[in-house]
Design an enzyme around this catalytic site. Structure first.
Site, PDB file in Angstrom:
ATOM      1  N   GLY A 233       0.766  -1.242   0.000  1.00  0.00           N
ATOM      2  CA  GLY A 233       0.000   0.000   0.000  1.00  0.00           C
ATOM      3  C   GLY A 233       0.794   1.286   0.000  1.00  0.00           C
ATOM      4  O   GLY A 233       0.203   2.373  -0.022  1.00  0.00           O
ATOM      5  N   ASN A 234       2.120   1.221   0.010  1.00  0.00           N
ATOM      6  CA  ASN A 234       2.909   2.462   0.013  1.00  0.00           C
ATOM      7  C   ASN A 234       2.673   3.284  -1.246  1.00  0.00           C
ATOM      8  O   ASN A 234       2.453   4.497  -1.185  1.00  0.00           O
ATOM      9  CB  ASN A 234       4.397   2.142   0.158  1.00  0.00           C
ATOM     10  CG  ASN A 234       4.749   1.695   1.567  1.00  0.00           C
ATOM     11  OD1 ASN A 234       3.897   1.645   2.434  1.00  0.00           O
ATOM     12  ND2 ASN A 234       6.000   1.366   1.788  1.00  0.00           N
ATOM     13  N   LYS A 235       2.739   2.633  -2.402  1.00  0.00           N
ATOM     14  CA  LYS A 235       2.532   3.348  -3.666  1.00  0.00           C
ATOM     15  C   LYS A 235       1.076   3.792  -3.794  1.00  0.00           C
ATOM     16  O   LYS A 235       0.789   4.863  -4.338  1.00  0.00           O
ATOM     17  CB  LYS A 235       2.945   2.473  -4.851  1.00  0.00           C
ATOM     18  CG  LYS A 235       4.435   2.132  -4.883  1.00  0.00           C
ATOM     19  CD  LYS A 235       4.762   1.263  -6.090  1.00  0.00           C
ATOM     20  CE  LYS A 235       6.237   0.861  -6.097  1.00  0.00           C
ATOM     21  NZ  LYS A 235       6.560  -0.080  -4.993  1.00  0.00           N
ATOM     22  N   ASP A 280      -7.626 -10.360  -8.850  1.00  0.00           N
ATOM     23  CA  ASP A 280      -6.482 -10.355  -9.753  1.00  0.00           C
ATOM     24  C   ASP A 280      -6.762  -9.376 -10.890  1.00  0.00           C
ATOM     25  O   ASP A 280      -7.770  -9.510 -11.599  1.00  0.00           O
ATOM     26  CB  ASP A 280      -6.270 -11.768 -10.306  1.00  0.00           C
ATOM     27  CG  ASP A 280      -5.031 -11.907 -11.167  1.00  0.00           C
ATOM     28  OD1 ASP A 280      -4.492 -10.878 -11.627  1.00  0.00           O
ATOM     29  OD2 ASP A 280      -4.607 -13.053 -11.404  1.00  0.00           O
ATOM     30  N   ASP A 300       3.118  -2.344 -10.863  1.00  0.00           N
ATOM     31  CA  ASP A 300       4.365  -2.665 -10.154  1.00  0.00           C
ATOM     32  C   ASP A 300       4.278  -4.141  -9.762  1.00  0.00           C
ATOM     33  O   ASP A 300       4.151  -4.478  -8.589  1.00  0.00           O
ATOM     34  CB  ASP A 300       4.517  -1.770  -8.922  1.00  0.00           C
ATOM     35  CG  ASP A 300       5.891  -1.919  -8.288  1.00  0.00           C
ATOM     36  OD1 ASP A 300       6.889  -1.576  -8.939  1.00  0.00           O
ATOM     37  OD2 ASP A 300       5.964  -2.402  -7.135  1.00  0.00           O
ATOM     38  N   CYS A 362      11.557  -3.530  -9.051  1.00  0.00           N
ATOM     39  CA  CYS A 362      12.733  -3.340  -8.192  1.00  0.00           C
ATOM     40  C   CYS A 362      13.795  -4.352  -8.611  1.00  0.00           C
ATOM     41  O   CYS A 362      14.441  -4.978  -7.785  1.00  0.00           O
ATOM     42  CB  CYS A 362      12.379  -3.457  -6.717  1.00  0.00           C
ATOM     43  SG  CYS A 362      11.447  -4.936  -6.262  1.00  0.00           S
TER      44      CYS A 362
END
Length: 475
Positions: A233-235, A280, A300, A362
């Protein structure tokens, strides 16, 4: 004692390279997750020392009937020597450790003398050495307060606006990402009141690039955005803040446990414009009445995590991403990941009103980065929908490290891509690309067909299967 078996099993799975620490820990029941996470991380920090202690003491040789695995010995010896003792009843396994406690302590002391250290803390290995060059980034949650208020808060607590490496109390304002502060890498924020209340988000700088590059319209009630793989949930919270907590942000997460983590994060960060959906993204019909209105999509997806060099103890605070580094590159796994990543981009391109798609990883591998972007550009979906890469001026133009020209498979445009190199750019390893739709190439927004109406987020896989079977029977 089950707690120790659970922790040792996590270490077994990490040894078997079944995934990242973050991913494996996410499979634990929520009621035990925090406790088990703390033990696993602390054991990993001292693994080298504990391994030497166990081998020198011949613990496993003399207690092989009671202590059946090396990783079980690791977590038990950790608590016996470095914590407050083994937290279990006086069963045979605990007694097996306690019989050797004097010898274990003696071997630990011998290692401390050999290494020239005085405290146990000096034996800890927190991370890859490159992590020491990466500041502890703190993103101000502008849904709750302003960056100016945050700076004032920390300066009143004795911090000085002089850069993160000037002193332990030094911090700075990031030059690329608004509302991002950089603190000394040795700092931890677990007990910080602003962290506990959601006013700051602990998020690596590179991880902030994705939402910032997507930059959906701010304070526009008609904006519709999709975060396709939202947990933890950061983004998502970053997108919500950039939108001014207005418009609509659909956050998809297919895993039930990670979905629970996502919801807790969104509540803590007061993200009022987000609707979290346990589904999904690949099963979502682009012509769905709600989701077809999306103009911006953030992708991401799962990746190798090969760019991450975060400190182990950071995982106890943010859980954004952390992997156990694997030196040998598994080409087969990379190829499977890249196929999935390409599928995500192509699916996003099918949404009729989408104008901008950001794809990030990443990873440091071209297989997951430039190669995926090149194949997406060459796909029928991109050609039919009129997608191309956004120019450099729209994708962090002042960031120097760009895509690798030689890996673009003849499609060019490497300058449109952003790369971060761990240990060199003051961030973890990261990759960002941005697809934009060319003017006058909008897909027609057709009504969903009878077949596709069934394929929505509201219906699970079992219901869809039943409908298809029924259709076959009637034909």
């Amino acid at each position: 004692m089950n707690f120790y078996f659970e922790a040792s099993e996590i270490l077994n799975r990490l040894d078997a390279k079944e995934g990242s620490i973050k991913g494996i820990l996410a499979t634990l029941p929520e009621n035990n997750r925090a406790r088990t996470t703390a033990l696993v991380i602390e054991t990993l920090k001292y693994k080298s020392v504990l391994s030497d202690v166990i081998q020198a003491s011949k613990l496993l040789t003399e207690e092989k009937r009671k202590i059946t695995s090396f990783n079980l010995a690791l977590v038990l010896v950790h608590d016996a020597l470095l914590a407050h003792g083994i937290q279990a009843g006086d069963g045979p396994i605990k007694q097996a450790i306690l019989r050797h406690k004097t010898r274990l302590r003696s071997e630990l002391q011998r290692i401390k003398i050999k290494r020239g250290v005085k405290s146990d803390l000096e034996l800890a290995q927190n991370s890859d050495d490159r992590a020491a060059k990466i500041p502890r980034y703190v993103r101000v949650n502008t849904s709750m307060w302003s960056t100016e208020e945050a700076i004032q808060f920390y300066t009143k607590r004795g911090f000085q606006l002089q850069g993160p490496f000037a002193s332990r109390k030094g911090f700075g304002i990031d030059e690329h990402i608004p509302d991002l502060l950089a603190f000394n890498p040795a700092l931890q924020f677990r007990d910080d009141p602003s962290y506990k209340t959601g006013k700051i988000i602990l998020q690596d700088k590179a991880s902030c690039f994705s939402a910032f590059v997507l930059s959906p319209p701010c304070n526009d009630p008609n904006t519709v955005v999709i975060d396709a793989t939202a947990a933890p949930g950061n983004k998502t919270s970053h997108l919500s803040a950039l939108m001014g907590n207005n418009g609509k942000l659909y956050a998809f997460e297919r895993d039930k446990r990670r979905f629970s983590t996502l919801k807790m994060m969104l509540t803590k960060a007061t993200c009022r414009n987000v609707e979290a959906i346990n589904a999904d993204f690949l099963t979502i019909d682009p012509s769905h009445p709600k989701y077809s209105l999306a103009t911006h999509i953030l992708l991401d997806p799962s990746c190798s995590g090969s760019g991450i060099v975060n400190r182990l103890d950071y995982l106890l605070e943010d859980g954004e991403f952390l992997v156990v580094q694997v030196e040998v590159v598994d080409e087969d796994r990379l190829n499977k990941l890249s196929a999935f990543q390409l599928m995500m981009i192509k699916h996003a391109m099918k949404f009729p009103l989408v104008q901008k798609i950001v794809y990030s990883t990443c990873s440091i591998h071209a297989t997951e980065n430039e190669h995926v972007v090149s194949r997406a550009l060459q796909s029928d979906d991109a050609k039919r929908s009129g997608f191309k890469l956004a120019p450099r001026n729209d994708v962090l133009p002042k960031w120097n490290r760009r895509g690798q020209v030689e890996e673009m498979m003849g499609t060019g445009h490497a300058d449109s891509l952003v790369r971060c190199s761990p240990g060199e750019d003051g961030t973890n390893g990261f990759f960002v690309s941005c697809f934009i739709r060319e003017p006058n190439s909008m897909l027609p927004q057709a009504e969903p067909s009878k077949k596709r109406k069934a394929d929505t987020a509201e219906e699970g896989p079992e219901k869809r299967k039943k409908k298809r079977k029924k259709k076959v029977k009637t034909e």
